[in-house]
Motif scaffolding. Structure first.
Motif, PDB file in Angstrom:
ATOM      1  N   PHE A  15     -25.942   7.023 -32.955  1.00  0.00           N
ATOM      2  CA  PHE A  15     -26.915   7.507 -33.936  1.00  0.00           C
ATOM      3  C   PHE A  15     -26.463   7.056 -35.310  1.00  0.00           C
ATOM      4  O   PHE A  15     -25.382   7.432 -35.762  1.00  0.00           O
ATOM      5  CB  PHE A  15     -27.029   9.035 -33.870  1.00  0.00           C
ATOM      6  CG  PHE A  15     -27.647   9.509 -32.594  1.00  0.00           C
ATOM      7  CD1 PHE A  15     -29.023   9.633 -32.471  1.00  0.00           C
ATOM      8  CD2 PHE A  15     -26.855   9.808 -31.492  1.00  0.00           C
ATOM      9  CE1 PHE A  15     -29.606  10.045 -31.278  1.00  0.00           C
ATOM     10  CE2 PHE A  15     -27.424  10.214 -30.293  1.00  0.00           C
ATOM     11  CZ  PHE A  15     -28.803  10.331 -30.191  1.00  0.00           C
ATOM     12  N   ILE A  22     -22.631   7.975 -35.289  1.00  0.00           N
ATOM     13  CA  ILE A  22     -22.110   8.871 -34.259  1.00  0.00           C
ATOM     14  C   ILE A  22     -22.165   8.173 -32.910  1.00  0.00           C
ATOM     15  O   ILE A  22     -23.236   7.762 -32.458  1.00  0.00           O
ATOM     16  CB  ILE A  22     -22.935  10.179 -34.234  1.00  0.00           C
ATOM     17  CG1 ILE A  22     -22.769  10.898 -35.569  1.00  0.00           C
ATOM     18  CG2 ILE A  22     -22.503  11.060 -33.068  1.00  0.00           C
ATOM     19  CD1 ILE A  22     -23.714  12.061 -35.763  1.00  0.00           C
ATOM     20  N   ALA A  24     -22.309   8.790 -29.672  1.00  0.00           N
ATOM     21  CA  ALA A  24     -22.581   9.900 -28.747  1.00  0.00           C
ATOM     22  C   ALA A  24     -22.209   9.531 -27.310  1.00  0.00           C
ATOM     23  O   ALA A  24     -21.678  10.347 -26.562  1.00  0.00           O
ATOM     24  CB  ALA A  24     -24.049  10.301 -28.833  1.00  0.00           C
ATOM     25  N   GLU A  43     -18.375  19.828 -21.873  1.00  0.00           N
ATOM     26  CA  GLU A  43     -18.828  20.879 -22.785  1.00  0.00           C
ATOM     27  C   GLU A  43     -19.980  20.396 -23.662  1.00  0.00           C
ATOM     28  O   GLU A  43     -20.285  19.208 -23.709  1.00  0.00           O
ATOM     29  CB  GLU A  43     -17.671  21.286 -23.714  1.00  0.00           C
ATOM     30  CG  GLU A  43     -16.532  21.980 -23.050  1.00  0.00           C
ATOM     31  CD  GLU A  43     -15.323  21.917 -23.970  1.00  0.00           C
ATOM     32  OE1 GLU A  43     -14.997  22.948 -24.569  1.00  0.00           O
ATOM     33  OE2 GLU A  43     -14.727  20.834 -24.090  1.00  0.00           O
ATOM     34  N   SER A  44     -20.523  21.329 -24.396  1.00  0.00           N
ATOM     35  CA  SER A  44     -21.605  21.033 -25.323  1.00  0.00           C
ATOM     36  C   SER A  44     -21.184  19.950 -26.321  1.00  0.00           C
ATOM     37  O   SER A  44     -20.080  19.997 -26.862  1.00  0.00           O
ATOM     38  CB  SER A  44     -21.970  22.314 -26.073  1.00  0.00           C
ATOM     39  OG  SER A  44     -23.119  22.081 -26.819  1.00  0.00           O
ATOM     40  N   SER A  46     -20.727  16.756 -25.593  1.00  0.00           N
ATOM     41  CA  SER A  46     -19.918  15.670 -25.026  1.00  0.00           C
ATOM     42  C   SER A  46     -20.716  14.387 -24.804  1.00  0.00           C
ATOM     43  O   SER A  46     -20.132  13.328 -24.606  1.00  0.00           O
ATOM     44  CB  SER A  46     -19.225  16.122 -23.741  1.00  0.00           C
ATOM     45  OG  SER A  46     -20.141  16.645 -22.828  1.00  0.00           O
ATOM     46  N   GLY A  47     -22.055  14.483 -24.825  1.00  0.00           N
ATOM     47  CA  GLY A  47     -22.875  13.272 -24.701  1.00  0.00           C
ATOM     48  C   GLY A  47     -23.673  13.186 -23.410  1.00  0.00           C
ATOM     49  O   GLY A  47     -24.228  12.131 -23.091  1.00  0.00           O
ATOM     50  N   LYS A  48     -23.762  14.283 -22.687  1.00  0.00           N
ATOM     51  CA  LYS A  48     -24.453  14.280 -21.391  1.00  0.00           C
ATOM     52  C   LYS A  48     -25.951  13.981 -21.548  1.00  0.00           C
ATOM     53  O   LYS A  48     -26.506  13.120 -20.879  1.00  0.00           O
ATOM     54  CB  LYS A  48     -24.270  15.634 -20.682  1.00  0.00           C
ATOM     55  CG  LYS A  48     -22.825  16.063 -20.522  1.00  0.00           C
ATOM     56  CD  LYS A  48     -22.691  17.400 -19.823  1.00  0.00           C
ATOM     57  CE  LYS A  48     -23.354  18.576 -20.498  1.00  0.00           C
ATOM     58  NZ  LYS A  48     -22.706  19.002 -21.762  1.00  0.00           N
ATOM     59  N   SER A  49     -26.607  14.725 -22.450  1.00  0.00           N
ATOM     60  CA  SER A  49     -28.055  14.544 -22.593  1.00  0.00           C
ATOM     61  C   SER A  49     -28.395  13.177 -23.169  1.00  0.00           C
ATOM     62  O   SER A  49     -29.406  12.581 -22.792  1.00  0.00           O
ATOM     63  CB  SER A  49     -28.649  15.633 -23.495  1.00  0.00           C
ATOM     64  OG  SER A  49     -28.506  16.887 -22.883  1.00  0.00           O
ATOM     65  N   VAL A  50     -27.560  12.686 -24.073  1.00  0.00           N
ATOM     66  CA  VAL A  50     -27.835  11.356 -24.634  1.00  0.00           C
ATOM     67  C   VAL A  50     -27.690  10.297 -23.534  1.00  0.00           C
ATOM     68  O   VAL A  50     -28.461   9.338 -23.488  1.00  0.00           O
ATOM     69  CB  VAL A  50     -26.927  11.061 -25.855  1.00  0.00           C
ATOM     70  CG1 VAL A  50     -27.136   9.641 -26.362  1.00  0.00           C
ATOM     71  CG2 VAL A  50     -27.212  12.066 -26.982  1.00  0.00           C
ATOM     72  N   PRO A  62     -32.525   8.538 -35.126  1.00  0.00           N
ATOM     73  CA  PRO A  62     -31.939   7.227 -35.440  1.00  0.00           C
ATOM     74  C   PRO A  62     -31.010   6.699 -34.351  1.00  0.00           C
ATOM     75  O   PRO A  62     -30.084   5.961 -34.656  1.00  0.00           O
ATOM     76  CB  PRO A  62     -31.167   7.544 -36.718  1.00  0.00           C
ATOM     77  CG  PRO A  62     -30.661   8.938 -36.491  1.00  0.00           C
ATOM     78  CD  PRO A  62     -31.697   9.641 -35.660  1.00  0.00           C
ATOM     79  N   GLU A 177     -29.436  20.039 -17.034  1.00  0.00           N
ATOM     80  CA  GLU A 177     -29.273  21.499 -17.039  1.00  0.00           C
ATOM     81  C   GLU A 177     -30.529  22.196 -16.502  1.00  0.00           C
ATOM     82  O   GLU A 177     -31.068  23.094 -17.155  1.00  0.00           O
ATOM     83  CB  GLU A 177     -28.985  22.006 -18.466  1.00  0.00           C
ATOM     84  CG  GLU A 177     -27.817  21.316 -19.147  1.00  0.00           C
ATOM     85  CD  GLU A 177     -26.505  22.085 -19.035  1.00  0.00           C
ATOM     86  OE1 GLU A 177     -26.440  23.068 -18.283  1.00  0.00           O
ATOM     87  OE2 GLU A 177     -25.545  21.646 -19.698  1.00  0.00           O
ATOM     88  N   THR A 274     -16.817  15.069 -32.859  1.00  0.00           N
ATOM     89  CA  THR A 274     -17.865  14.061 -32.959  1.00  0.00           C
ATOM     90  C   THR A 274     -17.189  12.703 -33.140  1.00  0.00           C
ATOM     91  O   THR A 274     -16.372  12.532 -34.036  1.00  0.00           O
ATOM     92  CB  THR A 274     -18.764  14.371 -34.179  1.00  0.00           C
ATOM     93  OG1 THR A 274     -19.269  15.696 -34.000  1.00  0.00           O
ATOM     94  CG2 THR A 274     -19.926  13.405 -34.257  1.00  0.00           C
TER      95      THR A 274
HETATM   96  N1  LIG Z   1     -30.852  13.054 -32.875  1.00  0.00           N
HETATM   97  C1  LIG Z   1     -29.527  12.981 -33.091  1.00  0.00           C
HETATM   98  N2  LIG Z   1     -29.049  12.606 -34.291  1.00  0.00           N
HETATM   99  C2  LIG Z   1     -27.717  12.520 -34.532  1.00  0.00           C
HETATM  100  N3  LIG Z   1     -26.776  12.793 -33.609  1.00  0.00           N
HETATM  101  C3  LIG Z   1     -27.183  13.189 -32.398  1.00  0.00           C
HETATM  102  C4  LIG Z   1     -28.580  13.303 -32.071  1.00  0.00           C
HETATM  103  N4  LIG Z   1     -28.674  13.706 -30.785  1.00  0.00           N
HETATM  104  C5  LIG Z   1     -27.407  13.838 -30.336  1.00  0.00           C
HETATM  105  N5  LIG Z   1     -26.513  13.513 -31.300  1.00  0.00           N
HETATM  106  C6  LIG Z   1     -25.034  13.506 -31.197  1.00  0.00           C
HETATM  107  O1  LIG Z   1     -24.670  13.230 -29.871  1.00  0.00           O
HETATM  108  C7  LIG Z   1     -23.693  14.149 -29.418  1.00  0.00           C
HETATM  109  C8  LIG Z   1     -23.914  14.403 -27.955  1.00  0.00           C
HETATM  110  O2  LIG Z   1     -25.081  15.173 -27.785  1.00  0.00           O
HETATM  111  P1  LIG Z   1     -25.658  15.561 -26.363  1.00  0.00           P
HETATM  112  O3  LIG Z   1     -26.939  16.280 -26.591  1.00  0.00           O
HETATM  113  O4  LIG Z   1     -25.709  14.378 -25.477  1.00  0.00           O
HETATM  114  O5  LIG Z   1     -24.563  16.572 -25.816  1.00  0.00           O
HETATM  115  P2  LIG Z   1     -24.575  17.376 -24.445  1.00  0.00           P
HETATM  116  O6  LIG Z   1     -23.335  17.000 -23.726  1.00  0.00           O
HETATM  117  O7  LIG Z   1     -25.858  17.168 -23.744  1.00  0.00           O
HETATM  118  O8  LIG Z   1     -24.413  18.876 -24.952  1.00  0.00           O
HETATM  119  P3  LIG Z   1     -25.194  20.210 -24.492  1.00  0.00           P
HETATM  120  O9  LIG Z   1     -24.385  20.748 -23.344  1.00  0.00           O
HETATM  121  O10 LIG Z   1     -25.096  21.068 -25.696  1.00  0.00           O
HETATM  122  O11 LIG Z   1     -26.590  19.862 -24.129  1.00  0.00           O
HETATM  123  C9  LIG Z   1     -23.876  15.388 -30.285  1.00  0.00           C
HETATM  124  O12 LIG Z   1     -22.693  16.036 -30.535  1.00  0.00           O
HETATM  125  C10 LIG Z   1     -24.404  14.807 -31.579  1.00  0.00           C
HETATM  126  O13 LIG Z   1     -23.313  14.508 -32.401  1.00  0.00           O
END
Ligand SMILES: Nc1ncnc2c1ncn2[C@@H]1O[C@H](COP(=O)(O)OP(=O)(O)OP(=O)(O)O)[C@@H](O)[C@H]1O
Ligand code: NI
Length: 340
Positions: A15, A22, A24, A43-44, A46-50, A62, A177, A274
């Motif tokens: 991003f 970042i 991610a 954990e929250s 960590s980048g799973k959803s991305v 972005p 999730e 991050t």
């Molecule tokens: N739209 C965005 N703009 C900037 N940074 C982002 C954006 N979306 C995600 N990130 C970054 O990507 C990192 C990973 O996010 P992600 O949603 O993949 O985590 P996750 O492992 O799915 O967490 P969760 O368990 O909370 O869903 C976040 O910490 C954040 O820094």
């Protein structure tokens, strides 16, 4: 060429914010085979959803996939080929209300997917929609097909979302999730449903959760994600029997009932950092009870560990012969770094 349904190679999704970049998802590789459930746990933040959104071509500004390859049935998706495979990859998110449109009946939303992805219309589509609702275990489907999302309970809504996903006739289902917002009994039912559907349809599933208990029940192979990287990957039994990375051990120690004695669950102190630059160290080192000097100076490569037949890898200097510290004795990393 392998016959994997999904093959992700060195994926990096970043991003570009005003302040910083970042990272991610920072160089992850994994496959999903037909009929296989591959877990992503961490954990929250960590980048799973991305990772999930990258696979689906849904990374939002972005954000951008800066490097790597995502092949679906041998077709490269990075660079814009998602449209050809829309419907082949379906997603089920955590909150069913976000996936459902409140102003259309559940039936119409399933029928829309059936029209786009399978060309069904009219009575044929209605019948197919009712059948899908029955398949996902919604009682009285013929009546409920004309109800609105708000008339469904949380668990029934998630079943409806799964029905819409199935209406696309996907080969790969990405579940981000999918049961986190549901209470425990409903959660178990939905996991059972997904398992059943997967076996019937021979789906590949990418299953995302922060819950190691759910991972144990649901997946065949697991990737443990930390600060954008996969720090450990192994078949689920191997990961639970012989975890190697201190982070994995910490996650496992947080499963109720796995740690001996005491009623307080050990947790790993601190938060996922991050990632904003190329790693020159182990990103887990600041929280790791076993970190030694080299961990702060060398970025660990993934190396083979454990059962040689298990395709078990971890990125941790404790297992790298080049470095001095020897691996911790069996046991789990607990709060404050004691071994329990
Ligand atoms: N739209 C965005 N703009 C900037 N940074 C982002 C954006 N979306 C995600 N990130 C970054 O990507 C990192 C990973 O996010 P992600 O949603 O993949 O985590 P996750 O492992 O799915 O967490 P969760 O368990 O909370 O869903 C976040 O910490 C954040 O820094
Ligand atoms: Ni997430």
């Amino acid at each position: 060429m392998s016959d994997a349904l999904l093959e992700v190679e060195n994926l990096r999704t970043v991003f570009h914010t005003e302040k910083e970049t970042i990272r991610a998802v920072d160089g992850v590789s994994f496959d999903v085979q037909r009929g296989e459930t591959v877990g992503l746990v961490g954990e929250s933040g960590s980048g799973k959803s991305v990772t999930a959104r990258s696979v689906l071509g849904l990374v939002e500004e972005p954000g951008v996939i800066e490097e790597g390859s995502i092949e679906f049935c041998g077709d490269e998706l990075v660079g814009g080929n998602w449209d050809e495979h829309r419907g082949d990859i379906a997603i089920v998110f955590q909150d069913p209300m976000n996936s459902l449109n409140p102003v259309y009946t559940v039936g119409n939303q399933i029928k829309e997917a059936l029209r786009i992805h399978q060309g069904l219309r009219g009575q044929e589509a209605t019948d197919a929609a009712i059948e899908l609702l029955e398949d996902v275990g919604i009682p009285d489907a013929a009546r409920r097909v004309s109800e609105y999302p708000h008339q469904f309970s949380g668990g029934m809504r998630q079943r409806a979302v799964i029905a819409i996903a199935l209406a696309c006739d996907p080969d790969l289902l990405v579940c981000d999730e999918p049961t986190t917002a549901l209470d425990v009994t409903i959660q178990a039912q939905i996991l059972e449903l997904l398992d059943e559907l997967q076996r019937e349809e021979d789906l590949g599933v990418l299953f995302i959760t922060h819950d190691m208990g759910v991972i144990e029940e649901t997946t065949d192979r697991v990737n443990v994600m930390y600060a954008g990287e996969f720090v450990e990957s192994a078949p689920v039994d191997e990961l639970f029997d012989a975890p190697k990375h201190p982070y994995t051990k910490g996650l496992l120690a947080s499963i109720p009932g796995r740690t001996a004695g005491g009623d307080r669950l050990p947790t790993i102190e601190g938060e996922v950092p991050t990632s904003t630059s190329e790693p020159t160290e182990c990103r887990f080192a600041p929280r790791c009870p076993h970190a030694f000097d080299a961990c702060r100076e060398v970025h660990p490569e993934r190396i083979a560990v454990g059962d040689p037949d298990a395709d078990h890898e971890t990125a941790c200097l404790l297992y790298d012969d080049e470095f001095e510290e020897s691996p911790p004795e069996d046991g789990v990393v607990a709060d404050g770094g004691e071994t329990v």
